[in-house]
Write an enzyme that holds these catalytic residues in place. Structure first.
Site, PDB file in Angstrom:
ATOM      1  N   HIS A 103     -11.252  -3.751   9.250  1.00 53.31           N
ATOM      2  CA  HIS A 103     -11.808  -3.640   7.893  1.00 53.31           C
ATOM      3  C   HIS A 103     -13.081  -2.795   7.878  1.00 53.31           C
ATOM      4  CE1 HIS A 103      -9.175  -7.050   7.040  1.00 53.31           C
ATOM      5  NE2 HIS A 103      -9.461  -6.950   5.773  1.00 53.31           N
ATOM      6  N   GLU A 139       0.810  -1.221   0.000  1.00 52.13           N
ATOM      7  CA  GLU A 139       0.000   0.000   0.000  1.00 52.13           C
ATOM      8  C   GLU A 139       0.838   1.262   0.000  1.00 52.13           C
ATOM      9  OE1 GLU A 139      -0.645  -2.663   1.803  1.00 52.13           O
ATOM     10  OE2 GLU A 139      -2.626  -3.276   1.082  1.00 52.13           O
TER      11      GLU A 139
HETATM   12  C1  LIG Z   1      -2.581  -4.501   4.238  1.00 49.70           C
HETATM   13  C2  LIG Z   1      -3.614  -5.313   3.563  1.00 49.70           C
HETATM   14  N1  LIG Z   1      -3.728  -5.234   2.238  1.00 49.70           N
HETATM   15  C3  LIG Z   1      -4.667  -5.931   1.587  1.00 49.70           C
HETATM   16  C4  LIG Z   1      -5.519  -6.754   2.275  1.00 49.70           C
HETATM   17  C5  LIG Z   1      -6.627  -7.526   1.556  1.00 49.70           C
HETATM   18  N2  LIG Z   1      -6.236  -8.933   1.471  1.00 49.70           N
HETATM   19  C6  LIG Z   1      -6.579  -9.808   2.411  1.00 49.70           C
HETATM   20  S1  LIG Z   1      -5.875 -11.292   2.177  1.00 49.70           S
HETATM   21  C7  LIG Z   1      -5.113 -10.769   0.780  1.00 49.70           C
HETATM   22  C8  LIG Z   1      -4.238 -11.694   0.018  1.00 49.70           C
HETATM   23  C9  LIG Z   1      -3.105 -12.150   0.861  1.00 49.70           C
HETATM   24  O1  LIG Z   1      -2.306 -12.994   0.133  1.00 49.70           O
HETATM   25  P1  LIG Z   1      -1.287 -13.965   0.853  1.00 49.70           P
HETATM   26  O2  LIG Z   1      -0.413 -13.175   1.755  1.00 49.70           O
HETATM   27  O3  LIG Z   1      -0.626 -14.733  -0.216  1.00 49.70           O
HETATM   28  O4  LIG Z   1      -2.180 -14.906   1.761  1.00 49.70           O
HETATM   29  P2  LIG Z   1      -3.280 -15.958   1.291  1.00 49.70           P
HETATM   30  O5  LIG Z   1      -4.585 -15.225   1.267  1.00 49.70           O
HETATM   31  O6  LIG Z   1      -2.894 -16.476  -0.033  1.00 49.70           O
HETATM   32  O7  LIG Z   1      -3.265 -17.007   2.342  1.00 49.70           O
HETATM   33  C10 LIG Z   1      -5.411  -9.451   0.509  1.00 49.70           C
HETATM   34  C11 LIG Z   1      -4.924  -8.682  -0.648  1.00 49.70           C
HETATM   35  C12 LIG Z   1      -5.372  -6.803   3.673  1.00 49.70           C
HETATM   36  N3  LIG Z   1      -6.181  -7.543   4.421  1.00 49.70           N
HETATM   37  N4  LIG Z   1      -4.406  -6.099   4.278  1.00 49.70           N
END
Ligand SMILES: Cc1ncc(C[n+]2csc(CCOP(=O)(O)OP(=O)(O)O)c2C)c(N)n1
Ligand SMILES: Cc1ncc(C[n+]2csc(CCOP(=O)(O)OP(=O)(O)O)c2C)c(N)n1
Ligand SMILES: [Mg+2]
Ligand SMILES: [Mg+2]
Lengths: 343, 334, 343, 334
Positions: C144, C75
Site C-alpha cells: 500500500h 480494478e
Molecule cells: C485489490 C484491492 N482493492 C482494493 C483494496 C482496498 N480495500 C481493502 S479491504 C477492502 C474491502 C474488502 O471487502 P471484503 O472482501 O468484503 O472484506 P471485508 O473488509 O469486508 O472483510 C477494500 C476495498 C485492496 N486492499 N486491494
C-alpha cells in the site's frame, strides 16, 4: 505422484552441442524436470501445442501433463497459482505466451512474489521463474511486441535476466530455477531460432554478471538481448574503420553488474547504451545514471548516448516496426560519432 | 405477428433484401479471409492472423440488427465481425498490407482492425481485453441517454479471464445495454474448452451474474439472430445485459503457426460438413428468398469486392517511417 | 440523464482560497462535473464513504450516483470500463484506492488506453484520467505504499503527472481532463492534508512543465511529489550555510521538461535527483540520463547524484519505513557534499 | 455414529477439550483485537488495521479440523484466522508493534501477519490476492501426493475480483484440495454486497465452477464447522474444491479511518445482539460441555494470554534501520 524431494544430480559432461536458443531453453527445462521432482512447467498451450514459440515442444510427451501443465487463459490467476505453489514446495516455471500479457499479472508478480519474503520477515520464499517471450520484429503489433524489463528491473525482490545466446538462455534459466527467489527471464522472440554451442548437462550462468562479448578501447556499448547482436555487427563494421568498440552484454537487469560496466567506461571514456525497450525510463537510463554517479564519471570524454525504442507503441507496418527500435545502422552511426568526438 | 413454426425466425423477421445482404456478408467474410490467406502466402501480409472461416454465421447474424450507432468490441479473430458490422474490405486489405489507407493507417494490422464509424471499436490482441471496454461503451450510452447497445464478442478461451467476471458483474449490477456474445469454437488456441472451463456451457455462467444465458447453434444463422433479437430488445428496454453463446468451429488453425496437433481430421471434416454459409444459402433458397442464380450473383458480388479490395490495397501508399510517432497523441496535444 | 454534450464555461475568478491538496482535487472534480456533463467519477468507495482518503468526500451528495459511481472491487474491469466509456464519449476520472492496485489494471491502462489511438491510426481517443494515491509514510506496508510513476513514465501514449502543491493538484487534474489522451495523476498520500493558496474557478496547469520552486546557483535538485518539500527544507537549511540550491519540481514524468532541467544544470553544474520510487530504474535514472546525454553534460562539475527509494519493499516498522525513502537529512547531506565538491 | 437431531453438529463431532479450545480461541481473538485497538489508541501501533470483532465463529469454526500441515490464505482482516490457525498472540502483538520478535520481524504489520509454521501463508493487503495463491498451495499438495488441504479466506468484496474467477475455475478443473471460504459481512469497505455483486449469495457463484456452494450462518459455530467438515472431506478425498459462504458481520468500522456513513446504528446493534461468542458459549453450557465457571476460566485464560502478549511485545527489540534491505532476498543469495 509421490513426494520425493531430493534433487538428482546431473553432472555436466564438459561437452557442447549446437542448439538453438529455443532448444537450449527446452534442454534446461528437461534437465530441471529430470533432476528435481518439484519442478513443474505451467503456461498457456505449453502442452500439446508445444508453446506459442514451440519452446516446450514435446516436453508434455516426455513428462506428462502433471509436470507440463496447460493453464486456462488466466494470466493473473495462473501466475498466482505458480506463486502459491512456489511458496509451498514446488518450483514452477511459468511461461507467459507473450510478455505483454504479464501486464495482467503484475499484481501477483510484483505485489506478491517479489515481496512475500520481505513482508514475512524472511519466513517465506517464492522460488518461481517467469519466462517472458519479449520484443518486436514479428509483425505482431503493439500488444504483442513490448519490452517490459525496465518495469521488473524497478522492483526489489525480483531478479531479471535477458539472455542473448543459447548458452546463456540455458544457463540463466537453470540459475533462475536454482535461485531461492523469483526470477523473470526475458527471452527475445527473434532469438529463438539463433544457433550456438551449448554445454550439455547441468550448469548455471550466474545472475547479475554482464559478459564482455567484444573488447575494444574506443567506445563501450552496453546492449541487452537482441541488441547485443546488432551491436556486435556494428562493432565489426566499425573495426574496419579502425574504431574499436567494446560490447558488453548486460544479461542481468536486476541486479546490474556495475563493476564490469564501470571498468569498461573507465577504459574507453565513452558509453552508448542500446536497448529495445522504450527509450524513456528504459534500461539504458539506469546504465547511464549508474555511470554518471560512479567513479567512471571523471573518465567520460563525451555525453553518454542512448539508443532505445521509439516513444511509440510498436507499429504493425514492417518498415515502421523496424524504425521503432534500434537497428545495426543506428548503432553504427551513433558509435562512430561518439568515437570521433562528434557528440 | 403470426408465428409460423416451420419458418425460421430469420426468414420471418428480416426483409429479403436484408437476408440477401447477410448472405453477401457471409460470403464476403469467407472470401476476404481466403484472400488474406493467399496474400499472406505471397508475402503481402506479415505477422500473423486468425481466420474465422467456418464462423461466418455467428458474426453476421449477431450484427444483423445493429446500426452504426451500436457498438461492437471484437477479438483477435475479428475479420468477420468487422465485415459484419459494415467495414469495407478494401480498407481492411490495405490495413493488412500495412498501408496508409488502411483502417488503422497501417499501424494496427489484423489484430487491431477497427472501424469506429460503423461502431466497431476494434479487434483486440489481448484475450478478454474487449470485455470491460464493451461495458464502458454501454455505460456511455446509458449515461448519455442514448439507446444504442454494445455487443461484446469473445471466445470460449476468454471466458476464463478475470476480465470476463469483472465485466459481466458490472454490466449486471448497472443493468447496462450490452450483449456478451461468446463464440465457442471449442478451443482457445489448442486448449479444449472442456479442459479449461469448469462448466459444460459458457452460458451456464450467466447465472453467476443474474443475467439470461443461452447456448445456440452458432452455425445456424437464424438461431443466432433470434437469440440476439431477444437480447438486444432486452438491452434497449433498459433491462440489462445478456450472454449468448454461439457454438461454432474454426476450420483453419488458430493462427498461421498452428501445427494442429490437438484436433482430429475427423472432427474438422465433420464441422466442415456443417458449413454455415451453405446452410444459410440453402435455407434462403428453400424459403424462396433467393433462387440459385440469385445466390450465385451474391457470391460473385462478394468475389468482385474482394478482388477490388486487394487491388486497392496494393495500389495504396505505405506510411513513411518518419511518422513512427504519429498518432501516439492527438495532433493538437503532440 | 439527457444527452448534453456542450461544455459550460466557468470563468476563473482571479481569486485564490486556502485549500488542502485533497480539497483542491475535489474542487477540480466539482468544477469538471459542473462544466462538462460527460465527466463521471468512478472508483471504489468514492461515494458514501467519500474515498479512502476522503478526496471525493461529499461529491456523491452533490452530483448523485450516476456521476459519482462506486465500482465493485474490480480494478482491471473498472479501469477497462473507464477506457471503454472514454472511447465512446464520456470523460471518466477513475480513482484507484491505492496506486498499488493499479498493478491489477496494467493491461487496460498500458495495453489498451495508452495504445488505442495509435493502434487505430488516430481514429480513436481515450480521454481518461486515472488518479493514483501513492507513496509511503502511512504505516501501510509493502502493498500500500509503492510509487509506480516510473512504470507509467515508460509507456508511450500516457502522460504522467505528480503534483506537489494544492494549486498544481487542481490545475494538473483539470489539465489531465482537458487532455484528449489518457493521463495518470499520482497524488502523494502525505500531501492530502497540506494547505496552500489555490485559484478559485477553472484553470489548467500545463502538463509537461517543471516548476522552479527555489532558485540557486550551486546545486540543482530535481525532486518530485513530496520530495519537493523535503528538498526545499534541505535547501533552506543549506542556504544558512551559504549553499544556494535550485529546487525544480518535476511535476510531469511524461513528458519530462528537459529544457528547464538542462538550463538549471548548465547554471549550477551539479545535479541531484530526489525521488521516492525505488532508486534503480526510477525517475531519477531518466533525469540523470537526459542530462548526461544533453549539452549540459559539458557543464557538469561532479557526478550526478541520485537519492531514491531503498532497494526493498516498504517495511511496516515506522523507523524502517522512514529509512526506506529519502528524508530531508539525506538530501541535505548529499547536496552539501555535492556543493562542496566532495563527490 | 448415531445422529441425534437436536444436538448441534459441533457438539456431536468434537471432543469437549476441542470445544473448550475453540471457545478459548474465540475469546482470544476478541480480546486480542480489543487489545490491539487499545494499543493503537495509545500509539503503540501505527498504520491501520482491520478488526474482525463479530466474526470470530467464522474464523475458528473454519479452522477447526485443520492441522498445521493444512494451509490457509488470509485477508487484510486476518487476525482471527491467524489465531484460529494457532498463532501466538505475543508474536502477533510484537508484529503490530513493529518488533523484531514479531511474526514478520516487524516488516509486515497487521496486513501481512502470517505464521508459516502453523500453515498460515499470510494475510494479504491485496483484496483477492490470496485466492490464486491458495490454489497454488493446493496444487503443491496434490503434486507432492500429500493430503493436506488449503482453506482460502476472502470477503464478499473480493468475490468481484477477476482473481476469484480465475482461481475458482482452476481449482475446479484440476480438482484441487482447496476450500474457498467467503466471509460475507455484507460490505466491502462501504459498498454493500447487494450493490456490488450481481447475485444474492456469493455461494450462488459456485455453480459457475461446477463446485458445491453453500451459504451458512457464519455466527453459528456449528453450522460453519459442519459445512467445513463436508468440504474438507471432499477435498481430502480428491473430489475437488468447495465454496462455503459464512454470513457474518463486523462490529467495528472497516478500518481505523471509517466514518461509518453507510450502516445504520440499528443494523449494527442488531448484529451485536447476535454475538457469535456468547452464542457458542451458551451452547457449550447448554450441552454440558462446560459450566459457567469453566467458561469464565476459559475467558480468563485468554485475557491473561493477551496481557502477557502485550508485555512480550512491548519488551521486544525493534529492528535496526541498517537492516532495511534485509529479507529482500535469501541471505545466501543476497
Ligand atoms: C485489490 C484491492 N482493492 C482494493 C483494496 C482496498 N480495500 C481493502 S479491504 C477492502 C474491502 C474488502 O471487502 P471484503 O472482501 O468484503 O472484506 P471485508 O473488509 O469486508 O472483510 C477494500 C476495498 C485492496 N486492499 N486491494
Ligand atoms: C491475455 C492474452 N492471453 C493469451 C493470448 C494468446 N492467445 C491469443 S488467442 C488465444 C486463444 C483464445 O481463445 P478463444 O478466446 O477461445 O478465441 P478463439 O481463438 O478460439 O477465437 C490465446 C491464448 C492473448 N492474445 N492474450
Ligand atoms: Mg475458442
Ligand atoms: Mg466484506
Amino acid at each position: 505422484m509421490n513426494a520425493q524431494t531430493q534433487i538428482t544430480e546431473v553432472t555436466p559432461s564438459g561437452e557442447t552441442r549446437e542448439m538453438s536458443y529455443a532448444e537450449a531453453i527446452r534442454d534446461a527445462m528437461a534437465i530441471a524436470l529430470d533432476r528435481d521432482p518439484t519442478v513443474v512447467l505451467m503456461g498457456e498451450d505449453i502442452g500439446t501445442y508445444g508453446g506459442a514459440f514451440q519452446v516446450t515442444l514435446d516436453l508434455i510427451d516426455r513428462y506428462g501433463p502433471d509436470r507440463v501443465m496447460d493453464t486456462p487463459i488466466s494470466e493473473l490467476g495462473g501466475a498466482g497459482v505458480a506463486v502459491g505453489a512456489a511458496l509451498t514446495g514446488l518450483k514452477p516455471i511459468f511461461e507467459f505466451q507473450f510478455s505483454d500479457f504479464a501486464a495482467l499479472a503484475m499484481e501477483q508478480i510484483v505485489n506478491q512474489a517479489a515481496k512475500l519474503r520481505y513482508m514475512l520477515g524472511g519466513e517465506a520464499a517464492v522460488p518461481v521463474v517467469f519466462r517472458m517471450p519479449a520484443g518486436s520484429g514479428t509483425g505482431a503489433a503493439a500488444q504483442h511486441s513490448q519490452s517490459f524489463e525496465a518495469w521488473f528491473g524497478h522492483v526489489p525482490g525480483l531478479k531479471v535476466v535477458q539472455p542473448s545466446t543459447p548458452e546463456d538462455a540455458k544457463g540463466l534459466l537453470l540459475a533462475a530455477l536454482a535461485d531461492p527467489d523469483p526470477v523473470i527471464v526475458f527471452e527475445h522472440k527473434l532469438l529463438y531460432k539463433m544457433k550456438g554451442q551449448v554445454p550439455t548437462g547441468y550448469y548455471t550462468t550466474p545472475i547479475g554478471k554482464a559478459a564482455i562479448r567484444r573488447t575494444g578501447s574506443d567506445v563501450t556499448i552496453v546492449a541487452s538481448a537482441i541488441m547485443v547482436h546488432r551491436a556486435l555487427e556494428a562493432a565489426a563494421k566499425l573495426a574496419e574503420e579502425g574504431i574499436e568498440v567494446e560490447v558488453i552484454d548486460l544479461r542481468s537487469v536486476r541486479p546490474i553488474d556495475r563493476d564490469t560496466i564501470i571498468a569498461s567506461v573507465k577504459k574507453t571514456g565513452k558509453l552508448l547504451c542500446v536497448y529495445e525497450g522504450v527509450r524513456t525510463l528504459g534500461v539504458g537510463a539506469e546504465i547511464s545514471a549508474l555511470i554518471a554517479e560512479s567513479e567512471a564519471f571523471d573518465y567520460l570524454d563525451a555525453p553518454i548516448q542512448r539508443l532505445g525504442g521509439a516513444e511509440a507503441p510498436i507499429p504493425y507496418n514492417p518498415d515502421l516496426e523496424r524504425a521503432a527500435v534500434p537497428q545495426k545502422a543506428d548503432i553504427e552511426t551513433v558509435a562512430r560519432r561518439l568515437a570521433k568526438g562528434e557528440v | 405477428m403470426i408465428v409460423q413454426d416451420n419458418i425460421p425466425f430469420a426468414i420471418r423477421h428480416f426483409a429479403p433484401a436484408q437476408l440477401r445482404e447477410a448472405l453477401r456478408k457471409m460470403h464476403l467474410i469467407r472470401l476476404f479471409e481466403e484472400g488474406a490467406e493467399e496474400s499472406y502466402m505471397r508475402g503481402l501480409i506479415h505477422g500473423t492472423m486468425h481466420l474465422s472461416i467456418g464462423q461466418e454465421a455467428s458474426a453476421v447474424a449477431t450484427c444483423m440488427e445493429l446500426t452504426d450507432a451500436d457498438k461492437i468490441t471484437s477479438t483477435h479473430r475479428g475479420h468477420g465481425h468487422c465485415i459484419a458490422k459494415g467495414a469495407d474490405v478494401g480498407r481492411m486489405f490495405a490495413e493488412f498490407f500495412g498501408k496508409e489507407t488502411g483502417y488503422c493507417h497501417g499501424r494496427g494490422g489484423s489484430m487491431h482492425i477497427a472501424d469506429v464509424k460503423t461502431g466497431n471499436l476494434g479487434a483486440n490482441g489481448i484475450v478478454g481485453g474487449g470485455l470491460p471496454i464493451a461495458v464502458g461503451a454501454a455505460l456511455t450510452a446509458k449515461r448519455l441517454g442514448r439507446d444504442d447497445v454494445t455487443v461484446c464478442f469473445f471466445g470460449d478461451g476468454a471466458n476464463n479471464e478475470g476480465a470476463f467476471h469483472e465485466a459481466l458483474n458490472m454490466a449486471a449490477i448497472w443493468k447496462l445495454p450490452v450483449i456478451f456474445v461468446c463464440e465457442n469454437n471449442k478451443y482457445g488456441m489448442s486448449t479444449p474448452a472442456t479442459y479449461a472451463t469448469a462448466v459444460p456451457n459458457i452460458a451456464d455462467r450467466a447465472a453467476a451474474y443474474s443475467m439470461p444465458g443461452v447456448t445456440v447453434d452458432g452455425n445456424d444463422f437464424s438461431a443466432v439472430a433470434e437469440a440476439l433479437h431477444i437480447a438486444i430488445a432486452r438491452a434497449r428496454a433498459g433491462e440489462g445485459p445478456s450472454l449468448v453463446e454461439n457454438l461454432t468451429y474454426r476450420w483453419r488453425g488458430h493462427s498461421k503457426s498452428d501445427r494442429n496437433r490437438y484436433r482430429t481430421k475427423d472432427e474438422i471434416e465433420d464441422w466442415m460438413s456443417r458449413d454455415p454459409i451453405a446452410r444459410f444459402r440453402a435455407e434462403l433458397i428453400a424459403h424462396g428468398v433467393l433462387d440459385a442464380a440469385g445466390a450465385e450473383a451474391v457470391e460473385a458480388e462478394a468475389k468482385q469486392a474482394v478482388a477490388d479490395g486487394v487491388e486497392f490495397a496494393k495500389a495504396s501508399p505505405a506510411p513513411g517511417i518518419a511518422d513512427v510517432t504519429k498518432f501516439v497523441h492527438a495532433e493538437e496535444a503532440a
